[in-house]
Design an enzyme around this catalytic site. Structure first.
Site, mmCIF file in Angstrom:
data_model
loop_
_atom_site.group_PDB
_atom_site.id
_atom_site.type_symbol
_atom_site.label_atom_id
_atom_site.label_comp_id
_atom_site.label_asym_id
_atom_site.label_seq_id
_atom_site.Cartn_x
_atom_site.Cartn_y
_atom_site.Cartn_z
ATOM 1 N N LYS A 74 -3.138 13.296 41.022
ATOM 2 C CA LYS A 74 -3.337 13.571 42.441
ATOM 3 C C LYS A 74 -1.991 13.966 43.034
ATOM 4 C CE LYS A 74 -5.676 12.050 46.587
ATOM 5 N NZ LYS A 74 -6.589 11.063 47.201
ATOM 6 N N LEU A 131 -9.703 20.109 39.887
ATOM 7 C CA LEU A 131 -10.939 19.536 40.421
ATOM 8 C C LEU A 131 -11.107 19.804 41.910
ATOM 9 C CD1 LEU A 131 -10.768 16.037 38.657
ATOM 10 C CD2 LEU A 131 -11.996 18.089 37.885
ATOM 11 N N ASP A 156 -13.444 5.311 54.187
ATOM 12 C CA ASP A 156 -13.910 6.707 54.161
ATOM 13 C C ASP A 156 -15.068 6.832 53.175
ATOM 14 O OD1 ASP A 156 -14.021 9.391 54.815
ATOM 15 O OD2 ASP A 156 -12.451 9.987 53.405
ATOM 16 N N PHE A 192 -8.772 21.229 45.708
ATOM 17 C CA PHE A 192 -7.556 21.604 46.408
ATOM 18 C C PHE A 192 -7.726 21.312 47.889
ATOM 19 C CE2 PHE A 192 -6.748 24.610 42.830
ATOM 20 C CZ PHE A 192 -5.489 24.126 42.482
ATOM 21 N N VAL A 236 -5.995 18.064 43.050
ATOM 22 C CA VAL A 236 -6.431 16.979 42.179
ATOM 23 C C VAL A 236 -6.794 17.630 40.849
ATOM 24 C CG1 VAL A 236 -8.045 15.083 41.819
ATOM 25 C CG2 VAL A 236 -7.288 15.649 44.135
#
Length: 878
Positions: free
Chosen positions: A254, A231, A364, A233, A239
């Site tokens: 992860k 998904l 975040d 990098f 991931v």
């Protein structure tokens, strides 16, 4: 976010800048400043310093040694290795500063360079073995990030890999020019630098490496999960979507690598993953927060096994549903979108409140960390930046525009929610990181186009900030683009900003632009000086003699690549335009060998652009080269092979990568070349080939629900001049002037309408609003529409992107994170696009006008260049 943008955003607040300038004076290694050493030559580039014995002749390729280090032990490791190399007479290079070691270890630094402090160049296997043994012993106990592309020696920071010593190049089957190594039969093949260890099957492997190869195979323990899809990098790890082998349960893995993927606080990926797992366990059972199943160590890497949160990122959701994307039709679309977007926003607010109730700050919050499912339910991912509310910490890292340096604790999420409320309606909020006052203009745009409920209005208006006093970059409130006098003033101001940003005292670049300009020595047409000088010259703006001289002195650097927008032919085109035909011919002649070898067919970097330039230069054998290229391109068009256009290389297992259809990277570039050949020769075959090439790009387009026809870019569709439908539409219209074609005619409206969109995230020529409005203007002129309403619609909102630099109009480059002056992404591209609206002789790109491949004579070019120099010497000139 493109992985190189963070690395090149460290050293300058307003422009992309080489990382070697990131506080270099604070962290320079002493050895880098020691000067020359008897019997050794010193060289290198901005990031790397190289020492080599004067009488040493290095082989072109072989087994090289890499030494990794952390910022903390880098100077000690460098001293140890340098002493050994000076004593043993081994050539070596090293990163110049401690800051560079940090920079290349950051989360979004290129993975292929992660951890490398030194590279050593042994001349043979015996010297390799001796050096490996000596350095393994001398560096025992030292730590450094694992170098993904290499074979590790023991458990220390010493690695080896077979590869090129000297920079040689070849072309892949996709037409990309890459670094090369030589097979035993003399053929150059790609030097594989992907992030895993591999040895060419023909390369001899020294016997002493056998135990290290065996140790590597033994360490490759398997997870109890089957990877389904990569998904994402980063330098810190990947991931992955996976299935548990026991019961087929879908999970997300992860990955974290030690000592890699550093954040601004110096934490590595392992520390951040451990921190994230603790936060997720504290938030267990909160809907929309992934549950932790287990944490697994495989060799030195750590994997957190998490629930998969369903849905797409809010970023992708907005692109799919935003009513200002694409042609505006349904008057109720804005109301429907407001209803859905507000519902999503309120769900995000509720989720953040639940997280706060557990005493946690998310830290975040931005659209790429928010997932939205098919029922518009939301979840959050990436909890690395969490903190305890009670600690009232500041942010260590965050997405541009979504951070506030003064916010602490829960305020961090509150202000990010306010930015998110604005982003949902006008997703240009990263501009406020460059100029805080810009948020007020974006708020006004949101209120103009959408009827927002009171609670959302309060959030949105909370983002308005006064302009920062005294900053070099600010808002541009007086910019006007919808009338000719306003455009003329804007063009003059754009040119002044270009001149104000120039750095002729620097050797590596003349004008600030996108990151590839640094890789092309600052001279190329797309991102470097050639394109900027072409834009100034083409639009009638004076070229500063010092800037012209800078380019003339360094244009030879472009010979490393043969292409038009990235190499020799683009630089030669501008040399010829500025009155230096002899230098232009030398540059073209020097690139002839690479032209003969290239398989790249594109306008950007391959045969189409090279052939068009030969047509333009005419005479002295240029036409003969053009006809040779026509034969090669004919074979490519008719072969059916993808040539890197029909399907791009799948990058490290990531989800569908898409195609490169379009004017600059696709088959439309060859179509344009064949069309200009037809204008020269009148040969029907050239016209038929133009049609066939366009059909190949039409094969790569998809029909959208709004009726537009756009290039399939994989996870998104693309309407732009670079990769996209705008350029296809431009060339298709010109082809139809010469020959009727049912398929091209049937596609015309969908291609043209793809350029109509109120919301365009970037402003640049290649992949933004400037290119779309320029394409629409050319298409409208062809049909006699006056004034072209779709162009006016773009001009009416062009100010959304506008900023000022030292009081002059300036536009952001790639990603909207920094300003740029280049042709592809910045001021020069906007300049030619605007100038082309009021002056039919100005083309937004070379070769677009019928007959434009026939260049002005060398004598006329020289006379025009002389006129520019005379103008520059007058009062009021440069």
């Amino acid at each position: 976010m493109r992985e190189d943008l963070e690395l090149y955003s460290l050293a300058d607040r307003f422009f992309y800048e080489t990382p070697s300038r990131w506080r270099a004076a604070e962290s320079t290694f002493d050895r880098a400043e020691n000067g020359d050493r008897d019997g050794w030559t010193r060289g290198g580039n901005g990031d790397w310093c190289m020492f080599r014995p004067v009488d040493l002749e290095l082989p072109d390729q072989g087994w090289k040694i890499h030494i990794s280090a952390t910022p903390e032990n880098a100077e000690h490791v460098l001293d140890v290795v340098a002493r050994y190399c000076f004593g043993a007479g081994i050539a070596f290079k090293f990163l110049r500063t401690e800051r560079l070691v940090t920079a290349y270890s950051l989360k979004y630094a290129p993975r292929s360079a992660s951890g490398k402090l030194l590279t050593l160049y042994p001349v043979d296997d015996a010297e390799l073995e001796t050096a490996v043994d000596a350095l393994s012993e001398a560096l025992a106990g030292q730590r450094g990030p694992y170098i993904l592309s290499d074979l590790r020696i023991g458990d220390g920071p010493v690695y080896v890999r077979f590869g090129g010593f000297a920079p040689r190049y070849c072309f892949t089957e996709d037409g990309e020019q890459v670094l090369a190594v030589e097979r035993p039969d003399g053929a150059l093949v790609p030097d594989d630098r992907r992030p895993f260890f591999a040895v060419p099957d023909w390369a001899p492997t020294p016997d002493f490496l056998a135990p290290h190869l065996a140790a590597r195979r033994a360490q490759s323990a398997a997870l109890d999960y089957r990877i389904v899809e990569a998904l994402h990098f980063s330098n810190g790890g990947g991931v992955y979507l996976a299935e548990r082998t026991g019961d087929g349960r879908e999970v997300v893995l992860k990955e974290a690598r030690p000592m890699a993927g550093l954040d601004s606080a110096g934490r590595d990926a392992i520390a951040r993953l451990d921190h994230e797992v603790r936060a997720l366990r504290k938030l267990a059972e909160v809907p929309g927060v992934p549950r932790v199943h287990e944490v697994v160590d495989v060799w030195e890497h750590r994997f957190a096994v998490l629930d998969r949160i369903p849905g797409m990122t809010l970023q992708a959701w907005g692109a799919l549903h935003h009513p200002l994307v694409g042609p505006r039709g349904d008057p109720g679309a804005e109301r429907a979108y407001v209803e859905r977007a507000v519902a999503v926003l309120r769900r995000v607010v509720d989720l953040v409140r639940r997280i706060h109730d557990r005493g946690v700050v998310f830290g975040d919050l931005h659209p790429a960390n928010i997932l939205v499912d098919e029922d518009d339910q939301v979840g959050l991912v990436d909890f690395e930046a969490t903190s305890d509310i009670a600690e009232a910490r500041r942010q260590h890292m965050g997405y541009a525009g979504f951070t506030d340096p003064d916010a602490r604790g829960a305020e961090i999420d509150e202000q990010a929610l306010a930015v998110l409320a604005l982003w949902l309606f006008v997703p240009l909020t990263s501009l406020s990181a460059l100029a805080p006052g810009k948020a007020g203009e974006l708020v006004a745009a949101a209120e103009e186009h959408f009827d927002l409920p009171p609670d959302v209005l309060r959030l949105v208006r909370g983002r308005a900030r006064p302009p920062a006093p005294g900053s070099e970059v600010a808002t541009a409130p007086e910019a006007r683009f919808t009338d000719a006098p306003g455009r003329e003033a804007a063009c003059e101001s754009l040119a002044l900003a270009i001149r104000a940003s120039a750095t002729p005292e620097r050797d590596d670049r003349l004008f600030p632009g996108d990151v590839p300009g640094f890789h092309n020595d600052g001279t190329d047409f797309a991102f470097g000086a050639a394109g900027v000088l072409w834009a100034l010259r083409t639009t009638g703006r004076p070229v500063d003699p010092a800037h012209e001289q800078w380019f003339v002195d360094r244009a030879w650097r472009a010979a490393e690549r043969p292409g038009f927008f990235d190499g020799a032919h683009g630089a030669a085109h501008v040399l010829d335009l500025l009155g230096h035909p002899g230098l232009a011919d030398e540059l073209v002649a020097g690139a002839a060998g690479d032209v003969a070898r290239t398989r790249d067919v594109s306008l950007f970097s391959g045969l189409a652009g090279i052939g068009l330039n030969h047509l333009h230069l005419s005479g002295d054998g240029h036409l003969e080269h053009a006809w040779e290229i026509a034969d090669r391109l004919a074979e490519a068009v008719e072969s059916g092979r993808p040539h890197g256009i029909d399907s791009t290389a799948q990058r490290a297992g990531l989800r569908k990568a898409g195609t490169r259809g379009g004017l600059l990277r696709g088959w439309t570039g060859p179509a344009l070349f064949f069309l200009r050949c037809y204008e020269r020769t009148g040969r029907r075959r050239h016209l038929d080939l133009a049609v066939r090439a366009l059909h190949r790009d039409l094969d790569l387009c998809v029909r959208r629900p709004d009726g537009t026809l756009q290039v399939d870019g994989g996870f998104r569709v693309l309407p732009y001049l670079d990769v996209g439908s705008a350029g296809i539409g431009l060339v298709a219209e010109q082809v139809l002037r010469h020959v009727p074609d049912e398929r091209i005619s049937a596609s015309a409206t969908g291609l043209h309408d793809s350029s109509r969109s109120t919301l365009v995230v970037q402003s640049g020529l290649f992949n933004g609003r400037a290119g779309l409005l320029a394409a629409l203007a050319r298409l409208a002129d062809a049909t006699g529409a006056e004034p072209p309403e779709p162009v006016t619609a773009h001009l009416a909102v062009l100010h959304w992107h506008a900023l000022s630099y030292r009081g002059h109009l300036a536009f952001p480059g790639e990603g909207n994170f920094r300003l740029a002056m280049d042709l592809a992404t910045g001021n020069a591209g906007v300049l030619v696009a605007l100038a082309s609206l009021d002056d039919p002789s100005v083309e937004p790109l070379p070769f677009l006008a019928p007959g434009s491949a026939v260049g002005e004579s060398v004598r006329d070019a020289g006379e025009n260049a002389a006129k520019i120099r005379r103008t520059a010497s007058r009062p009021g000139g440069p």
